[in-house]
Enzyme design. Sequence first.
Site, mmCIF file in Angstrom:
data_model
loop_
_atom_site.group_PDB
_atom_site.id
_atom_site.type_symbol
_atom_site.label_atom_id
_atom_site.label_comp_id
_atom_site.label_asym_id
_atom_site.label_seq_id
_atom_site.Cartn_x
_atom_site.Cartn_y
_atom_site.Cartn_z
ATOM 1 N N THR A 249 -26.531 76.745 19.401
ATOM 2 C CA THR A 249 -26.820 76.125 20.429
ATOM 3 C C THR A 249 -27.333 77.071 21.463
ATOM 4 O OG1 THR A 249 -24.458 76.398 21.344
ATOM 5 C CG2 THR A 249 -25.098 74.310 20.289
ATOM 6 N N LYS A 250 -27.907 76.647 22.513
ATOM 7 C CA LYS A 250 -28.254 77.795 23.540
ATOM 8 C C LYS A 250 -27.171 78.161 24.296
ATOM 9 C CE LYS A 250 -29.952 75.538 27.421
ATOM 10 N NZ LYS A 250 -30.639 74.685 28.271
ATOM 11 N N GLU B 64 -17.369 64.853 17.880
ATOM 12 C CA GLU B 64 -17.582 66.082 18.605
ATOM 13 C C GLU B 64 -17.141 65.964 20.110
ATOM 14 O OE1 GLU B 64 -21.078 68.451 17.957
ATOM 15 O OE2 GLU B 64 -21.040 69.481 19.814
ATOM 16 N N ASP C 215 -17.073 81.839 21.439
ATOM 17 C CA ASP C 215 -17.247 83.351 21.570
ATOM 18 C C ASP C 215 -16.614 84.040 22.607
ATOM 19 O OD1 ASP C 215 -18.002 82.193 24.104
ATOM 20 O OD2 ASP C 215 -19.978 82.998 24.244
ATOM 21 N N GLU D 295 -18.364 63.651 25.906
ATOM 22 C CA GLU D 295 -18.935 64.466 27.058
ATOM 23 C C GLU D 295 -18.745 63.982 28.416
ATOM 24 O OE1 GLU D 295 -19.908 68.110 27.224
ATOM 25 O OE2 GLU D 295 -19.587 67.406 29.184
ATOM 26 N N ASP E 41 -13.266 61.421 29.487
ATOM 27 C CA ASP E 41 -12.478 62.471 29.348
ATOM 28 C C ASP E 41 -11.989 62.247 27.955
ATOM 29 O OD1 ASP E 41 -10.355 64.415 28.811
ATOM 30 O OD2 ASP E 41 -9.360 63.762 30.638
ATOM 31 N N GLU F 188 -24.203 79.188 22.390
ATOM 32 C CA GLU F 188 -24.079 80.293 21.234
ATOM 33 C C GLU F 188 -25.328 81.478 21.535
ATOM 34 O OE1 GLU F 188 -23.456 78.888 17.487
ATOM 35 O OE2 GLU F 188 -22.911 81.001 16.685
ATOM 36 N N ASP G 135 -14.568 75.402 27.085
ATOM 37 C CA ASP G 135 -14.736 75.800 28.219
ATOM 38 C C ASP G 135 -13.687 77.062 28.214
ATOM 39 O OD1 ASP G 135 -16.749 74.631 30.106
ATOM 40 O OD2 ASP G 135 -15.444 73.086 29.782
HETATM 41 C C1 LIG Z 1 -18.761 75.381 27.514
HETATM 42 S S1 LIG Z 1 -19.417 74.065 27.147
HETATM 43 C C2 LIG Z 1 -20.141 73.700 25.683
HETATM 44 C C3 LIG Z 1 -21.006 72.754 25.144
HETATM 45 C C4 LIG Z 1 -21.465 72.725 23.937
HETATM 46 N N1 LIG Z 1 -20.498 72.512 22.970
HETATM 47 C C5 LIG Z 1 -22.401 73.979 23.360
HETATM 48 O O1 LIG Z 1 -21.782 74.588 22.550
HETATM 49 O O2 LIG Z 1 -23.274 74.333 24.009
HETATM 50 C C6 LIG Z 1 -18.079 72.908 27.148
HETATM 51 C C7 LIG Z 1 -18.272 71.429 27.378
HETATM 52 O O3 LIG Z 1 -17.069 70.718 27.166
HETATM 53 C C8 LIG Z 1 -16.973 69.428 28.113
HETATM 54 N N2 LIG Z 1 -15.763 69.195 28.314
HETATM 55 C C9 LIG Z 1 -14.684 69.932 28.778
HETATM 56 N N3 LIG Z 1 -13.409 69.176 28.674
HETATM 57 C C10 LIG Z 1 -13.917 67.937 28.247
HETATM 58 C C11 LIG Z 1 -13.121 66.666 28.209
HETATM 59 N N4 LIG Z 1 -11.649 66.628 28.182
HETATM 60 N N5 LIG Z 1 -13.725 65.756 27.536
HETATM 61 C C12 LIG Z 1 -15.195 65.747 27.314
HETATM 62 N N6 LIG Z 1 -15.852 66.665 27.628
HETATM 63 C C13 LIG Z 1 -15.342 67.861 28.096
HETATM 64 C C14 LIG Z 1 -17.613 70.256 29.406
HETATM 65 O O4 LIG Z 1 -18.220 69.168 30.478
HETATM 66 C C15 LIG Z 1 -18.913 71.048 29.008
HETATM 67 O O5 LIG Z 1 -20.032 70.432 28.836
#
Ligand SMILES: C[S@@+](CC[C@H](N)C(=O)[O-])C[C@H]1O[C@@H](n2cnc3c(N)ncnc32)[C@H](O)[C@@H]1O
Length: 239
Positions: free
Chosen positions: A217-218, A68, A180, A93, A120, A220, A143
Amino acid sequence: MSEVTTNEYNQDGKLIRKVRSFVRREGRLTKGQENAMNECWPTMGIDYQPELLNWKEVFGNDNPVVLEIGFGMGASLVEMAKNAPEKNFLGIEVHSPGVGACLSDARDAGLTNLRAMCHDAVEVFANMIPDSSLSTLQLFFPDPWHKKRHHKRRIVQLDFAEMVRQKLTIGEGVFHMATDWENYAQHMIEVMNQAPGYENIAQDGDFVPRPEDRPLTKFEARGHRLGHGVWDIKFRRVS
Ligand SMILES: C[S@@+](CC[C@H](N)C(=O)[O-])C[C@H]1O[C@@H](n2cnc3c(N)ncnc32)[C@H](O)[C@@H]1O
């Protein structure tokens, strides 16, 4: 520096501009998250190094591996790992408080089939994930980068789809996305329809019904409160 690039330097001191899918947020770990990091990292954490992982060594078994990307605070990852002890789960993450929260919950749930990385995911994929070795790649609520001039930061792009394809098992491995944000859902479908070597699993239209095994998730739940729809997309690697 432009708004969407990060300046970095290679070993020869040459400037390289990278487009990243995230902005590093400053965020302090709570005491609990910090304790979980110290306590659990030796057994559940994997440090970034540009070397291929060996899943048998990482998990101690040959079970299918689900990866994930961007698990946030880890709620869905922990829940899924709890519900599927016959599978292995690796979460990646960049936000360290989220990694701490995930390890804390995984420890409290007594999980042995979950590992986490704080790096990353694009770099991890390029350098650490063996080809044809993943049963599922999960990307839940990435994001959305709403503004048009930021769309190039969206993680789902043709190059990314190709990188993921190479890591999925042929004929079985599935790339599962959920968002979403309707515009991002359409973008995902456009990219995936162009990406070679995949087939859409959806029977009726572009999207699959919300899978029961994807925990709410929170993030969603917040989308639901704001009246957003949710789109699930599943593509299988066919070649
Ligand atoms: C909008 S949040 C969604 C979090 C989670 N999946 C949820 O549904 O609650 C997107 C997450 O992706 C992480 N993220 C974005 N680009 C990433 C990357 N290249 N590698 C690892 N994490 C990344 C961000 O730090 C952020 O926590």
